[in-house]
Design a protein around this motif. Structure first.
Motif, PDB file in Angstrom:
ATOM      1  N   HIS A   7       7.244   5.533 -12.898  1.00  0.00           N
ATOM      2  CA  HIS A   7       7.728   5.243 -11.540  1.00  0.00           C
ATOM      3  C   HIS A   7       9.213   5.516 -11.364  1.00  0.00           C
ATOM      4  N   LEU A   8       9.805   6.165 -12.344  1.00  0.00           N
ATOM      5  CA  LEU A   8      11.248   6.410 -12.290  1.00  0.00           C
ATOM      6  C   LEU A   8      11.555   7.587 -11.358  1.00  0.00           C
ATOM      7  N   VAL A   9      12.210   7.289 -10.248  1.00  0.00           N
ATOM      8  CA  VAL A   9      12.448   8.312  -9.225  1.00  0.00           C
ATOM      9  C   VAL A   9      13.347   9.425  -9.750  1.00  0.00           C
ATOM     10  N   ASN A  10      14.237   9.089 -10.694  1.00  0.00           N
ATOM     11  CA  ASN A  10      15.187  10.085 -11.200  1.00  0.00           C
ATOM     12  C   ASN A  10      14.606  11.003 -12.280  1.00  0.00           C
ATOM     13  N   LYS A  11      13.442  10.664 -12.805  1.00  0.00           N
ATOM     14  CA  LYS A  11      12.946  11.385 -13.989  1.00  0.00           C
ATOM     15  C   LYS A  11      12.770  12.887 -13.718  1.00  0.00           C
ATOM     16  N   GLY A  12      13.382  13.675 -14.593  1.00  0.00           N
ATOM     17  CA  GLY A  12      13.280  15.128 -14.474  1.00  0.00           C
ATOM     18  C   GLY A  12      14.176  15.703 -13.397  1.00  0.00           C
ATOM     19  N   LYS A  13      14.943  14.838 -12.738  1.00  0.00           N
ATOM     20  CA  LYS A  13      15.788  15.308 -11.616  1.00  0.00           C
ATOM     21  C   LYS A  13      17.245  15.390 -12.039  1.00  0.00           C
ATOM     22  N   GLN A  14      17.970  16.191 -11.306  1.00  0.00           N
ATOM     23  CA  GLN A  14      19.401  16.267 -11.585  1.00  0.00           C
ATOM     24  C   GLN A  14      20.093  15.012 -11.034  1.00  0.00           C
ATOM     25  N   VAL A  15      20.963  14.432 -11.840  1.00  0.00           N
ATOM     26  CA  VAL A  15      21.678  13.223 -11.409  1.00  0.00           C
ATOM     27  C   VAL A  15      23.179  13.408 -11.618  1.00  0.00           C
ATOM     28  N   GLY A  27       0.824  -1.216   0.000  1.00  0.00           N
ATOM     29  CA  GLY A  27       0.000   0.000   0.000  1.00  0.00           C
ATOM     30  C   GLY A  27       0.856   1.264   0.000  1.00  0.00           C
ATOM     31  N   LEU A  28       2.187   1.110  -0.067  1.00  0.00           N
ATOM     32  CA  LEU A  28       3.086   2.280  -0.060  1.00  0.00           C
ATOM     33  C   LEU A  28       3.446   2.664  -1.486  1.00  0.00           C
ATOM     34  N   GLU A  29       3.908   3.898  -1.657  1.00  0.00           N
ATOM     35  CA  GLU A  29       4.407   4.273  -2.978  1.00  0.00           C
ATOM     36  C   GLU A  29       5.883   3.903  -3.076  1.00  0.00           C
ATOM     37  N   SER A  30       6.189   2.963  -3.960  1.00  0.00           N
ATOM     38  CA  SER A  30       7.593   2.638  -4.203  1.00  0.00           C
ATOM     39  C   SER A  30       7.949   3.129  -5.598  1.00  0.00           C
ATOM     40  N   LEU A  31       9.234   3.379  -5.816  1.00  0.00           N
ATOM     41  CA  LEU A  31       9.684   3.935  -7.094  1.00  0.00           C
ATOM     42  C   LEU A  31      10.914   3.179  -7.589  1.00  0.00           C
ATOM     43  N   ILE A  32      11.231   3.368  -8.872  1.00  0.00           N
ATOM     44  CA  ILE A  32      12.385   2.674  -9.456  1.00  0.00           C
ATOM     45  C   ILE A  32      13.543   3.652  -9.577  1.00  0.00           C
ATOM     46  N   LYS A  33      14.694   3.231  -9.098  1.00  0.00           N
ATOM     47  CA  LYS A  33      15.917   4.010  -9.357  1.00  0.00           C
ATOM     48  C   LYS A  33      16.655   3.272 -10.464  1.00  0.00           C
ATOM     49  N   TRP A  34      16.879   3.968 -11.561  1.00  0.00           N
ATOM     50  CA  TRP A  34      17.474   3.318 -12.730  1.00  0.00           C
ATOM     51  C   TRP A  34      18.779   2.617 -12.390  1.00  0.00           C
ATOM     52  N   PRO A  35      19.071   1.410 -12.883  1.00  0.00           N
ATOM     53  CA  PRO A  35      18.168   0.674 -13.755  1.00  0.00           C
ATOM     54  C   PRO A  35      17.130  -0.182 -13.023  1.00  0.00           C
ATOM     55  N   ASN A  36      17.505  -0.685 -11.818  1.00  0.00           N
ATOM     56  CA  ASN A  36      16.571  -1.653 -11.249  1.00  0.00           C
ATOM     57  C   ASN A  36      16.575  -1.745  -9.729  1.00  0.00           C
ATOM     58  N   ASP A  37      16.857  -0.638  -9.051  1.00  0.00           N
ATOM     59  CA  ASP A  37      16.664  -0.642  -7.595  1.00  0.00           C
ATOM     60  C   ASP A  37      15.241  -0.176  -7.325  1.00  0.00           C
ATOM     61  N   ILE A  38      14.653  -0.693  -6.256  1.00  0.00           N
ATOM     62  CA  ILE A  38      13.334  -0.191  -5.852  1.00  0.00           C
ATOM     63  C   ILE A  38      13.523   0.576  -4.541  1.00  0.00           C
ATOM     64  N   VAL A  81      28.485   1.866 -14.851  1.00  0.00           N
ATOM     65  CA  VAL A  81      28.119   3.236 -14.491  1.00  0.00           C
ATOM     66  C   VAL A  81      27.193   3.253 -13.273  1.00  0.00           C
ATOM     67  N   SER A  82      27.364   4.219 -12.393  1.00  0.00           N
ATOM     68  CA  SER A  82      26.413   4.395 -11.294  1.00  0.00           C
ATOM     69  C   SER A  82      25.753   5.752 -11.428  1.00  0.00           C
ATOM     70  N   VAL A  83      24.490   5.798 -11.049  1.00  0.00           N
ATOM     71  CA  VAL A  83      23.753   7.067 -11.097  1.00  0.00           C
ATOM     72  C   VAL A  83      23.362   7.433  -9.671  1.00  0.00           C
ATOM     73  N   ARG A  84      23.648   8.649  -9.295  1.00  0.00           N
ATOM     74  CA  ARG A  84      23.300   9.099  -7.942  1.00  0.00           C
ATOM     75  C   ARG A  84      22.514  10.393  -8.023  1.00  0.00           C
ATOM     76  N   GLY A  85      21.835  10.715  -6.934  1.00  0.00           N
ATOM     77  CA  GLY A  85      21.188  12.017  -6.839  1.00  0.00           C
ATOM     78  C   GLY A  85      22.251  13.061  -6.557  1.00  0.00           C
TER      79      GLY A  85
END
Ligand code: BTN
Length: 290
Positions: free
Chosen positions: A234-242, A131-142, A281-285
């Protein structure tokens, strides 16, 4: 696992399954080194080692295909493995450790995309059960509330002649309460975020159900054309600076979404669109993990 508990959990799982093949053949273990390693051993055992002659290849393919959808579950892993040669903390309490064996009828180049298909499916299942909102961090972390609850490790074995065996390993911090100091900053569990435990076996069944649905959608095209929207929603990074961390150095950009092949599209500060392929490659916030 004591045998009566094993039976109850199997029953919960089997009753909630709505699949044709995923999870229909099930192996439960109290303890394993790694469910991915066990999947590889099973493939080897079933297909045998010698595959030098053409007619034997046909038989090998048939035997390997019979494993499609097999699910291996362990209550605990002693040598859980993560991406980029890292380990995966796998204590007995509160974790889900599972690996599917898949025999996709797809060209080898399509197989790495399966890991993103799995991310969509697992994310949906976690949302449905918790029942929680979960999101995807590219490529495949939840992630939930900015912290990781699940990681996916996809591996391939097999020769070209018999087609690749995909081992899709999924590790979930389900009802885990404690994390070692070094994991606390970026990791959490579903139960910690929800404030109560979830039914782990129901979640496993829901993962099977979702994955089979998305897998069929993926197989129709052999790429992510039909799933891009589901993923990006559900992509947590979408539109965000990485921050993109490569071997050669790092740079900043805005994550735009993914390509049909599952690469992350990033617009750099110089307005160049970079196609980031998963691997080294790693992607971070900007400030940390997200
Ligand atoms: C990651 O690094 O984020 C991926 C972690 C994958 C862990 C799972 S647990 C089940 C399966 N068996 C393993 O040894 N690893 C995967």
């Amino acid at each position: 696992m004591d045998k009566s508990t094993d039976k109850i959990e199997r029953k919960i799982l089997e009753e909630a399954l709505e699949t044709k093949s995923l999870g229909r053949r099930l192996f439960f273990y109290e303890q394993l080194d790694s469910t991915n390693a066990q999947a590889k051993r099973l493939i080897k055992e079933i297909t045998g080692a010698d595959n030098s002659k053409e007619q034997e290849n046909t038989e090998l393919t048939r035997r390997a295909d019979s494993l499609n959808g097999t699910l291996i579950l362990a209550e605990e892993q002693t040598a859980g493995r993560g991406r980029q040669e890292r380990g995966w903390s796998s204590p007995k309490e509160g974790g889900i450790y599972m690996s599917f064996i898949l025999r996709p009828n797809l060209p080898a180049m399509s197989c790495p995309m399966l890991t993103l298909v799995a991310a969509i499916a697992v994310n949906e299942a976690i949302g449905r059960v918790s029942g929680l909102e979960s999101l995807i961090k590219w490529p495949n972390d939840i992630v939930i509330n900015g912290k990781k609850v699940c990681g996916i490790l996809t591996e391939t074995t097999g020769l070209l002649s018999e087609g690749p065996n995909i081992i899709l390993g999924i590790g979930i911090n389900a009802n885990r309460k404690d994390f070692p100091e070094e994991l606390k900053i970026n990791a959490t569990s579903i139960a910690k975020e929800k404030g109560s435990d979830i039914n782990s076996y129901l979640l496993v069944a829901e993962i099977c159900n979702s994955l089979e649905r998305y897998y069929d959608k993926f197989a129709a095209r052999g790429d992510l054309t039909l799933l891009k929207q589901d993923y990006e929603k559900h992509l947590v990074n979408k539109g965000k600076q990485v921050r993109i961390l490569e071997k050669e150095g790092e740079y900043l950009g805005i994550a735009l979404g993914i390509s049909e092949q599952g690469a992350l599209l990033v617009e750099t500060e110089e307005k160049e669109i970079k196609t980031i392929v998963s691997g080294e490659v790693s992607v971070r916030g900007i400030l940390g993990y997200i």
